[in-house]
Design an enzyme around this catalytic site. Sequence first.
Site, short mmCIF file in Angstrom:
data_model
loop_
_atom_site.label_atom_id
_atom_site.label_comp_id
_atom_site.label_asym_id
_atom_site.label_seq_id
_atom_site.Cartn_x
_atom_site.Cartn_y
_atom_site.Cartn_z
N TYR A 13 4.33 1.08 1.97
CA TYR A 13 3.06 0.50 2.41
C TYR A 13 2.74 0.95 3.84
O TYR A 13 3.51 0.69 4.76
CB TYR A 13 3.14 -1.02 2.33
CG TYR A 13 1.88 -1.75 2.67
CD1 TYR A 13 0.80 -1.74 1.79
CD2 TYR A 13 1.76 -2.46 3.85
CE1 TYR A 13 -0.37 -2.43 2.09
CE2 TYR A 13 0.60 -3.15 4.17
CZ TYR A 13 -0.46 -3.13 3.28
OH TYR A 13 -1.61 -3.82 3.58
N ASP A 31 -2.90 -5.84 -1.97
CA ASP A 31 -2.04 -5.37 -0.88
C ASP A 31 -1.35 -6.54 -0.20
O ASP A 31 -1.96 -7.60 0.05
CB ASP A 31 -2.86 -4.61 0.17
CG ASP A 31 -3.05 -3.15 -0.22
OD1 ASP A 31 -2.48 -2.73 -1.24
OD2 ASP A 31 -3.76 -2.44 0.51
N GLU A 66 -5.35 -4.53 -6.07
CA GLU A 66 -6.45 -4.30 -5.13
C GLU A 66 -7.32 -3.11 -5.52
O GLU A 66 -8.52 -3.12 -5.32
CB GLU A 66 -5.90 -4.10 -3.72
CG GLU A 66 -6.98 -4.05 -2.66
CD GLU A 66 -6.45 -4.30 -1.26
OE1 GLU A 66 -6.92 -3.63 -0.34
OE2 GLU A 66 -5.57 -5.16 -1.10
#
Length: 761
Positions: free
Chosen positions: A307, A103, A8
């Site tokens: 994350y 992601d 990403e």
Amino acid sequence: MKTLVIAEKPDMGRTIAAVIEPKAKNNRSYLEGDHYIITWAIGHLLGLAEPDAYDVKYKRWNFGDLPILPEAFKIVPNPRTIDQLKIIGDVAKRCDAIVNACDAGREGQYIFALIQQQLGLNQPVKRLWISDLTAESIAKGFDGLHDSSEFENLTMAARARSEADWLIGMNASRAFTTKHRTLLSVGRVQTPVLALIYDRQKEIESFDSLSYYEIKAEFEQTGRKYIGTWQGDRLTDGEKAKALADKVRGREGMISEYDVKDTKEYPYKLYDLTLLQREANAKYGYSAKKTLDLAQALYEKHKVISYPRTSSNYVTEQNIDGMHKTLHMLKSTSYKELAEGASPGLVHVNNKSVCNPTRVEDHHAILPTLKRGANLSADEQNIYDLVIRRFLSHFYPPAEYKQHTVLTLIEEETFKTNVKELLSLGWKVCQPGDDSNKSSGRSKKKDEEEDTEELVSEPFQIDKDQPVLCLEAEAKEKATQPPKAFTEGTLLRAMESAGKQLENEELRDAMKDAGLGTPATRAATIERLKNVGYITMQGKRIIVTQKGRMAIELIRHAGVELLTSPEMTGQWERRLYQISKGEAAREKFMDNVKKFTLSIIDKVRIQPKADASLFETEEEEKSKSKGSRGNSTSTKQGKSTGDSSGSTPRPRASTTKDSTTKASSAPGVLTPLALCPRENCGGQLIEGRKGFGCTHYKQGCGFVIWKEFSGKKISEAMLRTLLEKGQTQLLSFKDPEGDFKARIVLANRVTGQLELQKTDG
């Protein structure tokens, strides 16, 4: 042929390359090794096209051209990053397989889907789905790549979200803007969030504070002193309150009831993004966007947390071993003392406050990784510290207390005492000062209703059978408090629960998948409201601007209240979630969005146009008054009525409970509150920012009642009482020479000037 890996962002791409192709050649926009070419997006490389991409006539905003309902949505490259899109297309030609390494979430899926669509990539695709960027996780992720077909429903949900936002945003914004000749931004998520802020501000402005008296007494028994609060119906008579205090002072009494019980407080839940943003706002004053940016840097750049864009506060069985390894790693950091005092055995698969796989969707709670935090900025360190301390707290036992509840009877009057005696800090050694922390998510009663609780660290003991002496008693005047203005932290909580201010934490959790927006988008929504001029910040407090007020009032008066409804939008988010799980059809959802779009256009079409002056900001009004000050004497005349600024307030729309009946002739434009009392005027009173002024101000009527007078706020109810009876009820006022009671009186029915009428004595 090689395999193309699309990450990403650049940092993510380089981190992945270091694991799967450590000797890869760096070509600036991509890295190439023997088996893989690793490149990246730079966030969103593509987006949905503007309306004029479908028809050139849409370049001009024209109500008659609405609604705009594309049969198939077009996508266009972001001109600032189009070179990177071309790079991806070029290197893809040399690859026979692709790994989507964006992601692991809905937006990451969407970013890749648009790249794949635009470039016509038809190679087989695998999906890398990992929650942190440590070398171990990346290697494990590539060993267990998922087939892209597993994420088709998530892609459909992402497309539905984007297209629904486009349909509502483009059509509603153009409808309200062209109807009212002022740029008004309307959105599927941003508008109900603005409505939350607007409604809270209206509550605060209309709040009528009531005075009451609280009686506290100090007691002594064999050298032990403690404080009790009088129990009874709320006292509003100061003389009665004083008499009651005098009645018990110096008297002997008894303990009518004494209860002691052991209590435990367990660690707060692990962080999801929204909870982290709330606590960072409360502790450091960080905006939601700033916290997200810092957390993203800790994840992408420093690789020290997992994350961050997660909605889960729990982990799965697979995370437990990693948590133990991280605890061991922390023993060689500045957190050594806390890590060595921890008990690894407390974190295990059967500890449901930590490990609860049924509550984990795409990502587990935010956790520290095995990488040590180094070279962090001060702000990054603050966020990292929150994550570390929350993580470590689960390796400690609960905090233990003795809860003492004492009822003391003096002269047939009962006083209640709550004492919380600390026995063991437990996990609270990880989070010093936690007892004053208001952002943890634990429910609190309203200030005026909450029993006072004293926290003590020394033993507390009372003999139920021994007499008690009342050393002192005092009646203190207090006032009921209005609701608190939203901060970004409390607004995030309201967004998370779709606006339902539930005290029950479990019910809030049950509604989490139906909130306003997602953890990843809530910060951006708040920033957008700032950027379009709907809200502004006063310290931590969020304040609605005049433009923001008008936007909500016009939308509601148009009859499309659903646009401002958090519950409705929450249901939309839930439906998107169901689409991502294959439990609902994307087509039916989009059909409903289109029907709603048509209803918005139809209702705005018949709405009367709002007066341009209603949108003017205070700064614009000041600049206008400065421009005409040279030849005008109106400011001097204005000051004679008691206004410090010297100008009559511009009227603006206002929503009251009965506003629809009072303003039915012009919904969404003006809300008359009463006829102007000035003889032969014929105008009506309208709420302005600073006061209630007459609609005939342009014809010279200077009648205005200002919202603040002698320290009291004049509410709409008080306004009507002044107009009908000429005076308010008896109110309490504070004065350096002593508090007093008085009524506010309408002294001049031509200017609106007010006076105080004190009671005798």
